[in-house]
Design a protein around this motif. Structure first.
Motif, PDB file in Angstrom:
ATOM      1  N   ALA A  69     -26.975  29.420 -55.365  1.00  0.00           N
ATOM      2  CA  ALA A  69     -26.140  29.588 -56.570  1.00  0.00           C
ATOM      3  C   ALA A  69     -25.848  31.056 -56.864  1.00  0.00           C
ATOM      4  O   ALA A  69     -25.974  31.522 -57.993  1.00  0.00           O
ATOM      5  CB  ALA A  69     -26.813  28.920 -57.764  1.00  0.00           C
ATOM      6  N   ALA A 100     -14.493  37.594 -55.476  1.00  0.00           N
ATOM      7  CA  ALA A 100     -15.291  36.830 -56.434  1.00  0.00           C
ATOM      8  C   ALA A 100     -16.042  35.736 -55.697  1.00  0.00           C
ATOM      9  O   ALA A 100     -15.430  34.916 -55.008  1.00  0.00           O
ATOM     10  CB  ALA A 100     -14.392  36.232 -57.509  1.00  0.00           C
ATOM     11  N   ILE A 101     -17.367  35.734 -55.816  1.00  0.00           N
ATOM     12  CA  ILE A 101     -18.214  34.703 -55.228  1.00  0.00           C
ATOM     13  C   ILE A 101     -18.779  33.864 -56.361  1.00  0.00           C
ATOM     14  O   ILE A 101     -19.393  34.401 -57.288  1.00  0.00           O
ATOM     15  CB  ILE A 101     -19.355  35.327 -54.392  1.00  0.00           C
ATOM     16  CG1 ILE A 101     -18.774  36.184 -53.256  1.00  0.00           C
ATOM     17  CG2 ILE A 101     -20.266  34.257 -53.833  1.00  0.00           C
ATOM     18  CD1 ILE A 101     -19.821  36.915 -52.441  1.00  0.00           C
ATOM     19  N   ASP A 102     -18.542  32.550 -56.304  1.00  0.00           N
ATOM     20  CA  ASP A 102     -18.950  31.663 -57.395  1.00  0.00           C
ATOM     21  C   ASP A 102     -19.917  30.603 -56.875  1.00  0.00           C
ATOM     22  O   ASP A 102     -19.579  29.820 -55.982  1.00  0.00           O
ATOM     23  CB  ASP A 102     -17.733  30.961 -58.005  1.00  0.00           C
ATOM     24  CG  ASP A 102     -16.717  31.953 -58.565  1.00  0.00           C
ATOM     25  OD1 ASP A 102     -17.158  32.928 -59.187  1.00  0.00           O
ATOM     26  OD2 ASP A 102     -15.505  31.743 -58.354  1.00  0.00           O
ATOM     27  N   ASP A 103     -21.125  30.578 -57.448  1.00  0.00           N
ATOM     28  CA  ASP A 103     -22.122  29.526 -57.196  1.00  0.00           C
ATOM     29  C   ASP A 103     -22.269  29.212 -55.704  1.00  0.00           C
ATOM     30  O   ASP A 103     -22.309  28.045 -55.297  1.00  0.00           O
ATOM     31  CB  ASP A 103     -21.756  28.252 -57.962  1.00  0.00           C
ATOM     32  CG  ASP A 103     -21.787  28.484 -59.467  1.00  0.00           C
ATOM     33  OD1 ASP A 103     -22.681  29.212 -59.925  1.00  0.00           O
ATOM     34  OD2 ASP A 103     -20.917  27.946 -60.170  1.00  0.00           O
ATOM     35  N   THR A 135     -19.020  39.500 -58.606  1.00  0.00           N
ATOM     36  CA  THR A 135     -17.634  39.963 -58.446  1.00  0.00           C
ATOM     37  C   THR A 135     -17.655  41.437 -58.064  1.00  0.00           C
ATOM     38  O   THR A 135     -18.541  42.189 -58.490  1.00  0.00           O
ATOM     39  CB  THR A 135     -16.821  39.799 -59.748  1.00  0.00           C
ATOM     40  OG1 THR A 135     -17.469  40.529 -60.804  1.00  0.00           O
ATOM     41  CG2 THR A 135     -16.711  38.336 -60.135  1.00  0.00           C
ATOM     42  N   ASP A 168      -9.264  31.476 -51.621  1.00  0.00           N
ATOM     43  CA  ASP A 168     -10.581  31.025 -51.199  1.00  0.00           C
ATOM     44  C   ASP A 168     -10.646  31.019 -49.671  1.00  0.00           C
ATOM     45  O   ASP A 168     -10.031  30.176 -49.005  1.00  0.00           O
ATOM     46  CB  ASP A 168     -10.869  29.624 -51.743  1.00  0.00           C
ATOM     47  CG  ASP A 168     -12.349  29.243 -51.602  1.00  0.00           C
ATOM     48  OD1 ASP A 168     -13.047  29.901 -50.816  1.00  0.00           O
ATOM     49  OD2 ASP A 168     -12.784  28.305 -52.287  1.00  0.00           O
ATOM     50  N   ARG A 209     -13.613  33.972 -53.018  1.00  0.00           N
ATOM     51  CA  ARG A 209     -12.196  34.296 -53.193  1.00  0.00           C
ATOM     52  C   ARG A 209     -11.951  35.776 -52.914  1.00  0.00           C
ATOM     53  O   ARG A 209     -12.637  36.637 -53.457  1.00  0.00           O
ATOM     54  CB  ARG A 209     -11.746  33.936 -54.602  1.00  0.00           C
ATOM     55  CG  ARG A 209     -11.805  32.439 -54.900  1.00  0.00           C
ATOM     56  CD  ARG A 209     -11.253  32.115 -56.287  1.00  0.00           C
ATOM     57  NE  ARG A 209     -11.201  30.673 -56.502  1.00  0.00           N
ATOM     58  CZ  ARG A 209     -12.203  29.959 -57.004  1.00  0.00           C
ATOM     59  NH1 ARG A 209     -13.337  30.569 -57.337  1.00  0.00           N
ATOM     60  NH2 ARG A 209     -12.101  28.657 -57.168  1.00  0.00           N
ATOM     61  N   ALA A 264     -23.650  34.273 -57.589  1.00  0.00           N
ATOM     62  CA  ALA A 264     -22.369  34.592 -58.219  1.00  0.00           C
ATOM     63  C   ALA A 264     -22.280  36.100 -58.431  1.00  0.00           C
ATOM     64  O   ALA A 264     -23.209  36.710 -58.975  1.00  0.00           O
ATOM     65  CB  ALA A 264     -22.228  33.868 -59.555  1.00  0.00           C
ATOM     66  N   GLY A 289     -19.847  26.122 -53.484  1.00  0.00           N
ATOM     67  CA  GLY A 289     -19.363  27.401 -53.978  1.00  0.00           C
ATOM     68  C   GLY A 289     -18.024  27.824 -53.412  1.00  0.00           C
ATOM     69  O   GLY A 289     -17.411  27.114 -52.591  1.00  0.00           O
ATOM     70  N   HIS A 290     -17.564  28.984 -53.856  1.00  0.00           N
ATOM     71  CA  HIS A 290     -16.268  29.532 -53.469  1.00  0.00           C
ATOM     72  C   HIS A 290     -16.408  31.019 -53.181  1.00  0.00           C
ATOM     73  O   HIS A 290     -17.219  31.720 -53.803  1.00  0.00           O
ATOM     74  CB  HIS A 290     -15.237  29.333 -54.582  1.00  0.00           C
ATOM     75  CG  HIS A 290     -15.078  27.909 -55.000  1.00  0.00           C
ATOM     76  ND1 HIS A 290     -14.260  27.015 -54.336  1.00  0.00           N
ATOM     77  CD2 HIS A 290     -15.644  27.208 -56.026  1.00  0.00           C
ATOM     78  CE1 HIS A 290     -14.328  25.830 -54.921  1.00  0.00           C
ATOM     79  NE2 HIS A 290     -15.151  25.916 -55.955  1.00  0.00           N
TER      80      HIS A 290
END
Length: 624
Positions: free
Chosen positions: A23, A3-6, A27, A72, A67, A25, A64-65
């Motif tokens: 940014a 999962a890649i967030d922002d 999955t 992470d 995971r 995002a 961002g993150h």
């Protein structure tokens, strides 16, 4: 699983801060094939490098993150990250020639990866490496396991990279253009291997590619990137049946094929905008045929159309009134009539050479010495090309196709006289009746002005210490000494625009460009000296669809205007159908079949040609 967030990735360059990813995002589920597509410079490879924490020294994750299995990876210490790379996430890099260690045997490099991420050691690790070389289709793996990378073709080096990434059997694989340098039969074999591994191990796959036919046959979901942002996400079947974003529609219209042979491809004008500033509106507005007035001032959000589809476009906002304007044309600086008439190499219409082929290759053979031992003594020879004959007429294109290692590139290099002192060349190659193999001194220099080559690997063929302007000017200074500095700059700026590069690219170095952009530089270098024959060795293999359309249109336009001929070495049958007049199929150094496009591709006479065509991935295009 991932999962890649922002995610925001920034690069510090001389011009300022480049926001390469903005940014982002997404999955990716375990066992899923998720395709990331888009033009060169859009951020696809940078996304992969951020995921692996392999950003260049001037790059960093600003926000961002990322995971992996809930953890992470951006927070892990480097020692722990080494276990993630290769073990949990494998990666196939875009350019095998620069990713493989040139002073290590390929087997030793694969063994190194196996011992780093599995319990196997010594003979057991070597046996595993040998097994993977066999599985990815390396011929004679028992012998080739002890070869150095330079002894292998581009496609074979790519297969070694794939074997190295898969040998540790990771949970997740990031494949950055994994089939770019592969012929269609090996590509089909590799893609089927990846599918088998996914079924056996539920391996997740992030597939980064510009080959939309591969995406159509492999992916469950597709994300389209543009200028650092995702602009459309959709299930693969819905994406190809009914693309929503104007950029996606334009990409599908740019695909070459036999049905579009008589018309220019619908290339997308311009290039990806620079990412050093902030955008007031849509990033695609300057190239969009459906742009509305407020597109330039209102940034679109990634909008959910339903539970499975998202699109970043103001056309899908409530109350939007779509318009359609004429698509802008790709910049083109054609040589004027006077320039064409003044070409010293043009054959007069009443000349006896007017009806003769420009290039006539007769019984070409190329033999490389086989060396071994501490002193590397010659103990035999390897026949890479055997008794090859063909001719290319003025203003015509002969496509040379076949599996990797069959002798296509060797044939091209022999004609351009790049194998002198390296291999024994037999037969003749007549350029306007002159045997180029017998030329020396000034006569050889004149032939080099008439025959140029576009190399397969742009990173290895461009001097990393020279700016792009210097790279393009070098050939003009050597082969056209009569041109003054102003004339050289004017020609370089014109050809730079033709291949789809911005003018500011001239002051940068090769390492500052993506793989596709470097290929455009290599093409510009060959075109700048206005040759009569160009050996095109996979010139579009590293290019995305839109730039490929620009280049194919450019090559056909130059052929129409100047009468230049092409020996077009490729594994892309769609490109062959679009640009070639004749096609020759090679296998193991021999030409198996040669003839017109209609005959060879429409009614192949040999089993090998039929097998080759059966392996070509096809895509049903919508009427967009």
């Amino acid at each position: 699983m991932i999962a890649i967030d922002d995610l925001v990735v920034e690069l510090d360059v001389e011009a300022g801060v480049v926001r390469a990813i903005d940014a982002l995002a997404l999955t990716i589920e375990r066992g899923e094939t998720f395709a990331l597509v888009g033009e060169s410079g859009c951020g696809k490879s940078m996304t992969a490098l951020a995921l692996m924490r392999l950003l260049p020294e001037n790059g960093h994750v600003a926000a961002g993150h990322v995971r992996v299995g809930g953890e992470d990876v951006l927070d892990l210490p480097e020692a722990a990250m080494r276990g993630v790379r290769g073990g949990r996430i494998g990666m196939i890099f875009q350019e095998p020639a620069t990713s493989l260690n040139p002073v290590m045997k390929v087997g030793a490099q694969i063994v190194e990866a196996i011992e780093a991420h599995t319990a196997l050691r010594g003979a057991a690790a070597r046996a595993r490496a040998l097994e993977w070389l066999r599985r990815v289709g390396i011929p004679e793996p028992e012998r080739r396991i002890d070869d150095y990378p330079f002894r292998m073709s581009g496609g074979q080096k790519q297969r070694v990279m794939i074997a190295m990434a898969l040998a540790a059997e990771p949970d997740f694989l990031v494949a950055d253009e994994p089939t770019t340098a592969l012929d269609v039969t090996i590509q089909a074999q590799i893609l089927e291997l990846l599918k088998d591994l996914q079924r056996e191990q539920r391996m997740g796959l992030m597939l980064i590619t510009h080959d939309l036919a591969v995406v159509a046959g492999m992916a469950q979901r597709v994300a389209l990137m543009y200028a650092g942002q995702i602009v459309e996400v959709a299930p693969a079947d819905e994406f190809f049946a009914a693309p929503k974003h104007p950029y996606a529609q334009a990409l599908l219209r740019a695909l070459p094929g036999a049905s579009r042979r008589d018309t220019p491809l619908e290339a997308i004008a311009g290039t990806v905008p620079p990412l050093t500033g902030r955008f007031a509106g849509c990033r695609f507005v300057e190239r969009c045929a459906q742009a509305m007035p407020h597109c330039a001032t209102t940034p679109p959000a990634l909008r959910a159309l339903d539970a499975r589809r998202q699109v970043r476009c103001l056309l899908y906002e409530p109350g939007a009134v779509p318009t359609r304007r004429a698509a802008a044309s790709v910049p083109s600086d054609r040589p004027d009539a006077a320039a064409r008439d003044n070409r010293a190499d043009a054959a007069p219409e009443d000349s006896p050479l007017a009806d003769a082929p420009l290039l006539d290759v007769q019984s070409l053979g190329v033999r490389f010495p086989v060396r071994s031992g501490l002193l590397q003594r010659v103990h035999g020879h390897f026949d890479a090309v055997r008794d090859v004959s063909f001719s290319i007429a003025r203003g015509q294109t002969l496509a040379l196709v076949g599996e990797s290692g069959c002798g296509k590139t060797t044939t091209g290099k022999a004609i351009v006289q790049l194998l002198r002192g390296v291999a024994v060349t037999e037969g003749r190659a007549l350029l306007d009746g002159r045997d180029v193999f017998a030329l020396q001194g000034p006569a050889l220099l004149a032939a080099r002005r008439e025959v140029q080559i576009i190399f397969q690997d742009p990173f290895a063929s461009l001097d990393p210490r020279m700016r792009v302007f210097e790279l393009l000017e070098e050939g003009l200074q050597s082969l056209h000494p009569a041109l003054d500095a102003r004339a050289r700059r004017e020609r370089i700026e014109a050809i730079t625009a033709q291949v789809g590069l911005r003018r500011d690219a001239l002051e940068r170095h090769p390492h500052e460009f993506s793989g596709g952009q470097r290929q455009r530089i290599a093409i510009a270098r060959a075109l700048a000296v206005q040759p009569r024959l160009i050996v095109c060795d996979e010139p579009t293999s590293a290019l995305d669809v839109s730039v490929q359309a620009q280049i194919l249109n450019l090559l056909r336009e130059l052929q129409r205007d100047t009468g230049v001929s092409y020996l077009f070495i490729t594994h892309n049958i769609g490109v062959v159908e679009y640009i070639a007049d004749q096609v020759a199929v090679m296998q193991r150094g021999l030409i198996e079949e040669i003839g017109s496009i209609e005959r060879v591709l429409g009614a192949p006479q040999t089993d090998y040609t039929r097998t080759l065509l059966a392996a070509v991935p096809r895509i049903a295009l919508p009427s967009v």
